[in-house]
Design a protein around this motif. Structure first.
Motif, PDB file in Angstrom:
ATOM      1  N   CYS B  70       1.385   4.861  -6.528  1.00  0.00           N
ATOM      2  CA  CYS B  70       0.875   4.380  -5.243  1.00  0.00           C
ATOM      3  C   CYS B  70       1.556   3.072  -4.842  1.00  0.00           C
ATOM      4  CB  CYS B  70      -0.625   4.162  -5.311  1.00  0.00           C
ATOM      5  SG  CYS B  70      -1.508   5.687  -5.591  1.00  0.00           S
ATOM      6  N   TYR B  71       1.693   2.876  -3.567  1.00  0.00           N
ATOM      7  CA  TYR B  71       2.198   1.610  -3.026  1.00  0.00           C
ATOM      8  C   TYR B  71       1.669   1.460  -1.620  1.00  0.00           C
ATOM      9  CZ  TYR B  71       5.589   4.819  -0.946  1.00  0.00           C
ATOM     10  OH  TYR B  71       6.164   5.861  -0.272  1.00  0.00           O
ATOM     11  N   GLU B  72       1.743   0.249  -1.089  1.00  0.00           N
ATOM     12  CA  GLU B  72       1.207   0.025   0.240  1.00  0.00           C
ATOM     13  C   GLU B  72       1.985   0.825   1.271  1.00  0.00           C
ATOM     14  OE1 GLU B  72       1.222  -3.995   1.789  1.00  0.00           O
ATOM     15  OE2 GLU B  72       0.726  -3.083   3.707  1.00  0.00           O
ATOM     16  N   GLY B  73       1.266   1.506   2.150  1.00  0.00           N
ATOM     17  CA  GLY B  73       1.920   2.273   3.191  1.00  0.00           C
ATOM     18  C   GLY B  73       2.172   3.718   2.810  1.00  0.00           C
ATOM     19  N   LEU B  74       1.803   4.083   1.595  1.00  0.00           N
ATOM     20  CA  LEU B  74       1.917   5.473   1.155  1.00  0.00           C
ATOM     21  C   LEU B  74       1.155   6.342   2.150  1.00  0.00           C
ATOM     22  CD1 LEU B  74       2.805   7.306  -1.191  1.00  0.00           C
ATOM     23  CD2 LEU B  74       0.638   6.840  -2.276  1.00  0.00           C
ATOM     24  N   ASP B  75       1.809   7.354   2.704  1.00  0.00           N
ATOM     25  CA  ASP B  75       1.119   8.134   3.730  1.00  0.00           C
ATOM     26  C   ASP B  75       1.230   9.626   3.456  1.00  0.00           C
ATOM     27  OD1 ASP B  75       3.710   8.552   4.267  1.00  0.00           O
ATOM     28  OD2 ASP B  75       3.711   7.728   6.280  1.00  0.00           O
ATOM     29  N   VAL B  76       0.672  10.405   4.374  1.00  0.00           N
ATOM     30  CA  VAL B  76       0.615  11.858   4.181  1.00  0.00           C
ATOM     31  C   VAL B  76       1.994  12.427   3.911  1.00  0.00           C
ATOM     32  CG1 VAL B  76       0.149  14.027   5.341  1.00  0.00           C
ATOM     33  CG2 VAL B  76      -1.462  12.160   5.530  1.00  0.00           C
ATOM     34  N   SER B  77       2.997  11.943   4.640  1.00  0.00           N
ATOM     35  CA  SER B  77       4.294  12.601   4.536  1.00  0.00           C
ATOM     36  C   SER B  77       4.999  12.307   3.211  1.00  0.00           C
ATOM     37  CB  SER B  77       5.191  12.225   5.715  1.00  0.00           C
ATOM     38  OG  SER B  77       5.412  10.848   5.708  1.00  0.00           O
ATOM     39  N   THR B  78       4.598  11.278   2.487  1.00  0.00           N
ATOM     40  CA  THR B  78       5.200  11.077   1.167  1.00  0.00           C
ATOM     41  C   THR B  78       4.275  11.515   0.041  1.00  0.00           C
ATOM     42  OG1 THR B  78       4.653   8.784   1.590  1.00  0.00           O
ATOM     43  CG2 THR B  78       6.980   9.310   1.365  1.00  0.00           C
ATOM     44  N   ILE B 137      -2.452   9.974 -10.466  1.00  0.00           N
ATOM     45  CA  ILE B 137      -2.382   9.112  -9.285  1.00  0.00           C
ATOM     46  C   ILE B 137      -2.452   7.693  -9.820  1.00  0.00           C
ATOM     47  CG2 ILE B 137      -3.463   8.514  -7.089  1.00  0.00           C
ATOM     48  CD1 ILE B 137      -4.610  11.331  -7.024  1.00  0.00           C
ATOM     49  N   ASP B 138      -1.287   7.051  -9.913  1.00  0.00           N
ATOM     50  CA  ASP B 138      -1.166   5.825 -10.695  1.00  0.00           C
ATOM     51  C   ASP B 138      -1.328   4.581  -9.823  1.00  0.00           C
ATOM     52  OD1 ASP B 138      -0.959   4.753 -13.154  1.00  0.00           O
ATOM     53  OD2 ASP B 138       1.214   4.858 -13.309  1.00  0.00           O
ATOM     54  N   GLU B 139      -2.089   3.620 -10.338  1.00  0.00           N
ATOM     55  CA  GLU B 139      -2.273   2.326  -9.680  1.00  0.00           C
ATOM     56  C   GLU B 139      -2.726   2.474  -8.231  1.00  0.00           C
ATOM     57  OE1 GLU B 139       0.698  -0.593 -10.522  1.00  0.00           O
ATOM     58  OE2 GLU B 139       1.346   0.402 -12.327  1.00  0.00           O
ATOM     59  N   LEU B 140      -3.825   3.165  -8.068  1.00  0.00           N
ATOM     60  CA  LEU B 140      -4.360   3.413  -6.729  1.00  0.00           C
ATOM     61  C   LEU B 140      -4.656   2.116  -5.987  1.00  0.00           C
ATOM     62  CD1 LEU B 140      -5.365   5.454  -4.669  1.00  0.00           C
ATOM     63  CD2 LEU B 140      -7.596   5.374  -5.766  1.00  0.00           C
ATOM     64  N   ASP B 141      -4.970   1.049  -6.726  1.00  0.00           N
ATOM     65  CA  ASP B 141      -5.277  -0.218  -6.057  1.00  0.00           C
ATOM     66  C   ASP B 141      -4.080  -0.792  -5.313  1.00  0.00           C
ATOM     67  OD1 ASP B 141      -4.193  -0.409  -8.584  1.00  0.00           O
ATOM     68  OD2 ASP B 141      -5.036  -2.380  -8.984  1.00  0.00           O
ATOM     69  N   ARG B 142      -2.878  -0.281  -5.612  1.00  0.00           N
ATOM     70  CA  ARG B 142      -1.700  -0.763  -4.874  1.00  0.00           C
ATOM     71  C   ARG B 142      -1.588  -0.131  -3.486  1.00  0.00           C
ATOM     72  NH1 ARG B 142       2.191  -3.518  -7.481  1.00  0.00           N
ATOM     73  NH2 ARG B 142       1.839  -3.721  -9.704  1.00  0.00           N
ATOM     74  N   ALA B 143      -2.185   1.044  -3.317  1.00  0.00           N
ATOM     75  CA  ALA B 143      -2.150   1.671  -1.998  1.00  0.00           C
ATOM     76  C   ALA B 143      -3.151   0.956  -1.100  1.00  0.00           C
ATOM     77  CB  ALA B 143      -2.506   3.142  -2.118  1.00  0.00           C
ATOM     78  N   ASP B 144      -3.025   1.135   0.226  1.00  0.00           N
ATOM     79  CA  ASP B 144      -3.987   0.490   1.109  1.00  0.00           C
ATOM     80  C   ASP B 144      -5.201   1.403   1.299  1.00  0.00           C
ATOM     81  OD1 ASP B 144      -2.499   2.330   2.400  1.00  0.00           O
ATOM     82  OD2 ASP B 144      -1.524   0.944   3.759  1.00  0.00           O
TER      83      ASP B 144
END
Lengths: 420, 298
Positions: B70-78, B137-144
């Motif tokens: 996971c990273y910030e801005g991860l969205d449906v298309s990725t 689903i790794d490091e979910l806290d990094r996603a927004d």
């Protein structure tokens, strides 16, 4: 569920009630799942039952110790039937005073004690009674004060008046002004994309859907651009004795911030740091302020800014400093602690936030110079140093908060020299 | 599918045979999440083995591992799916050239499964290899926060809705592990759909067992010394405490340096493996190292 034993089910339901009493959010679905889970494991193995129940009921770290407590209490003696009379009462949050049994109390009584202490304090200290004065009779108030109360829209002289010199009524007016003031925070460009009229990227999905619908003619261009989001704000407010004339208003200010923006974290400190965000989120301002004040150990006591910042950096920074926040430190800089520690922790903090702003109620005084030891140690790491002593200064701060959106290119590097 | 794992003890033993030392509690959580087909949400300090458990499960269930970092801005298309726009455009031109009359049918053809590119979540629901997978689903806290919402449907039903196509549901549930370092709180709605497990730093015996399981040929005495030192270090006033991953790194480093015992010099020289902040290193090296080493002998 059907195979679950009759009185086992009864016990599960009671156990769930016990957990709810301790603040865990236990759903019926979870209960049913535990019933199912217990058919899969060896129910005579107490530790397995404990682990299974924990797996299903515990949802966050804070739930672990209440859960353990409840489990131990509930299954202390599995051969003995559960005695319903004593337990649920003891756990119930609104247990009547003095009604606790002789056994060790399990419910967190510290909160209650703090609350009791505060109520005592309330009677004596003006700082704490200020918030409560609203709604009381205004007998004896002179006309001028009546005026400010009636139409509190800040006049020039009122907005320049020092908070420390205001009467209770004027402070009420300030509070109401804060409640209705709009605060906006500088945005930060996130990595998430949104539809846009113009932008750096094509929105191919939208274009194709349009194209598929009306195939003829040149393609219509659709765009996407980065989304903006307001920056999170973190407030660290000094509520030690020297800040006393200002603490109430400043807490009211933080209350207003908390209610106007989605992501505000607030902490209060004197000798120790305490998180007051939850208390300030309460709807009713007076009780919010009262609870927030009650959370800070040694409210109105001495100051150890360095130690407070250290405990923020160690315990809270990693959970609150994500996504480029603006950090506000509100303090007069009178520090009884170690200034080397303060400088080190200021540096650590300044390196992991977008902007670090120090607000000082004394800075508004004519001829003020930042000569306090603590302040001199901290200032090299601060991006902005502003007064907060009257409404004018709060408005200036509000304006600054809206324009802090780009990184500050000259940050910190030159500042070490200034310190030397 | 998991018939071999018929009890908690089985899970524990199987994990151990794949080099993962789990305590009874974690084994219970894994067992229940496998049996009741619910995602497992693991939270804990960095380097305590949250990610490793997904790898171990993948090896032990012999299922492919799909990892979504996971990273910030991860969205449906990725994360979920994406339309293959290039091929769709070609198809449109082709339809134009052939003079397809029925517009509705043309659109249906362009937005069909053929043009859907699978991203990790869709791949987990509908694995290309046919057999079910382990999804990390790794490091979910990094996603927004926005991304958490995408996960809700997937985590509760193991299905994904594509507006143009409909709902795609997994025929056999994937094993799902979600991890978080707790740099922010994850929303309750998401946690509700999972089993939660907090993984703490392991006690002395367990950490020794982990070192031995992970580093073949680790010497008994050095292992005990190393683990005792790291555990003492976690009690010091440091900004970032070393995790189990650091213990393992350090052990490997000491092996590479052909060290048989812990000497003060070696500890000072290799402190950068354990501590990653300048302040922490400055605080520990020298006197504190001497004190920590002395403590374990005494």
């Amino acid at each position: 569920m059907a195979e679950a034993h009759g009185h086992l089910l009864d016990n599960l339901v009671r156990f769930a009630e016990l957990l709810r009493g301790l603040g865990l959010n236990v759903t019926t679905a979870q209960l049913a799942e535990l019933g199912h889970a217990l058919t899969l494991i060896d129910i005579t193995e107490k530790e397995d039952v404990r682990a299974a129940a924990a797996t299903i009921f515990v949802r966050r770290q804070a739930d672990i110790s209440p859960f353990e407590m409840a489990f131990d209490q509930f299954f202390r003696d599995s051969s003995k039937r559960f005695r319903e009379a004593s337990l649920p009462n003891r756990f119930s949050p609104n247990r009547p005073p003095g009604g606790g049994s002789a056994e060790a109390p399990l419910a967190p009584t510290e909160e209650e004690q703090k609350h009791a202490r505060l109520t005592d304090k309330d009677a004596g200290e003006p700082m704490l009674t200020l918030a409560a004065s609203e709604g009381e009779s205004v007998e004896g108030a002179d006309d001028a004060e009546e005026m400010t109360l009636a139409s509190y829209s800040p006049t020039a002289s009122f907005s320049k008046k020092d908070f420390g010199e205001m009467s209770a009524h004027e402070l009420d007016a300030v509070k109401r002004f804060l409640r209705e003031h709009r605060f906006e925070f500088a945005g930060r460009t996130t990595r998430r994309l949104r539809r846009a009229a113009r932008g750096p990227r094509l929105d191919l999905r939208r274009m194709l859907r349009g194209e598929a619908a009306a195939r003829l003619g040149p393609p219509v261009l659709c765009f996407r651009a980065r989304k903006q989001k307001p920056r999170p704000v973190i407030v660290l407010c000094d509520v030690s004795g020297s800040m006393e004339p200002y603490a109430r208003v400043l807490l009211a200010f933080i209350y207003a911030l908390t209610h106007k923006a989605r992501r505000v974290e607030a902490f209060g400190f004197s000798t120790e740091l305490a998180r007051i965000t939850r208390a300030l989120r309460e709807r009713e301002i007076d009780s919010a302020l009262r609870h927030a004040a009650a959370l800070v150990p040694d409210f109105g006591g001495g100051t150890r800014i360095g130690a407070a910042l250290k405990s923020f950096n160690f315990d809270w920074a990693c959970r609150t400093l994500g996504q480029g926040p603006i950090v506000l430190i509100i303090s007069d800089g009178w520090d009884r602690g170690d200034t080397t520690l303060l400088a080190r922790e200021m540096e650590r903090l300044s390196l992991s936030c977008h902007a670090l702003i120090w607000l000082n109620p004394l800075a508004g005084m004519p001829g003020f110079e930042p000569l306090q030891k603590g302040l001199m140690a901290a200032l090299p790491f601060v991006d902005h140093f502003l007064p907060v002593h009257n409404l004018d200064s709060l408005e200036k701060l509000a304006r600054l908060l809206t324009v802090l959106d780009t990184p500050l290119p000259t940050r910190r590097t030159g500042r070490f020299d200034k310190a030397a | 599918m998991t018939s071999a794992l018929s009890s908690i003890a089985d899970v524990k033993a199987c994990l151990a045979s794949h080099g993962y030392v789990a305590d009874r509690r974690l084994a219970t959580a894994v067992f229940l999440s496998l049996r009741m087909q619910k995602p497992l949400f693991l939270e804990g300090e960095p380097g305590v083995g949250k990610t490793e458990i997904a790898k171990a499960l993948s090896a032990l269930l012999k299922r492919p591992l799909i990892r979504l970092q996971c990273y910030e801005g991860l969205d449906v298309s990725t994360a979920v799916y994406e339309w293959d726009y290039a091929r769709q455009m070609l198809a449109i031109r082709l339809i134009e050239a052939l003079g397809e009359a029925d517009e509705a049918r043309a659109e249906e053809r362009i937005f069909s499964r053929k043009y859907l590119l699978k991203r990790p979540l869709l791949e987990a629901v509908e694995p290309s290899g046919g057999e079910p997978v382990v999804l990390l689903i790794d490091e979910l806290d990094r996603a927004d926060e926005e991304f958490e919402a995408f996960l809700l449907e997937f985590l509760s039903e193991y299905q994904i809705s594509v507006p143009e196509v409909g709902t795609i549901k997994a025929t056999r549930a994937p094993v799902v592990i979600v991890t978080s370092n707790r740099t922010r709180e994850i929303h309750d709605a998401l946690k509700r759909r999972c089993y939660y497990q907090w993984i703490d730093y392991p006690p002395f015996e367990k950490e020794c067992a982990i070192v031995k399981a992970r580093i073949p040929g680790a010497r008994e005495k050095l292992t005990a010394d190393v683990v005792r030192f790291v555990q003492a270090l976690r009690g010091e006033d440091v900004f970032k405490r070393p995790g189990v991953a650091e213990t393992l790194d350090w052990m490997t480093a000491l092996h590479a340096l052909d060290q048989e015992t812990l000497s003060e010099n070696v500890v000072n020289d290799t402190l950068g493996v354990l501590l990653k902040y300048r302040d922490d290193v400055a605080q520990i090296e020298g006197a504190a190292v001497k004190r920590l080493l002395a403590r374990k002998h005494g």
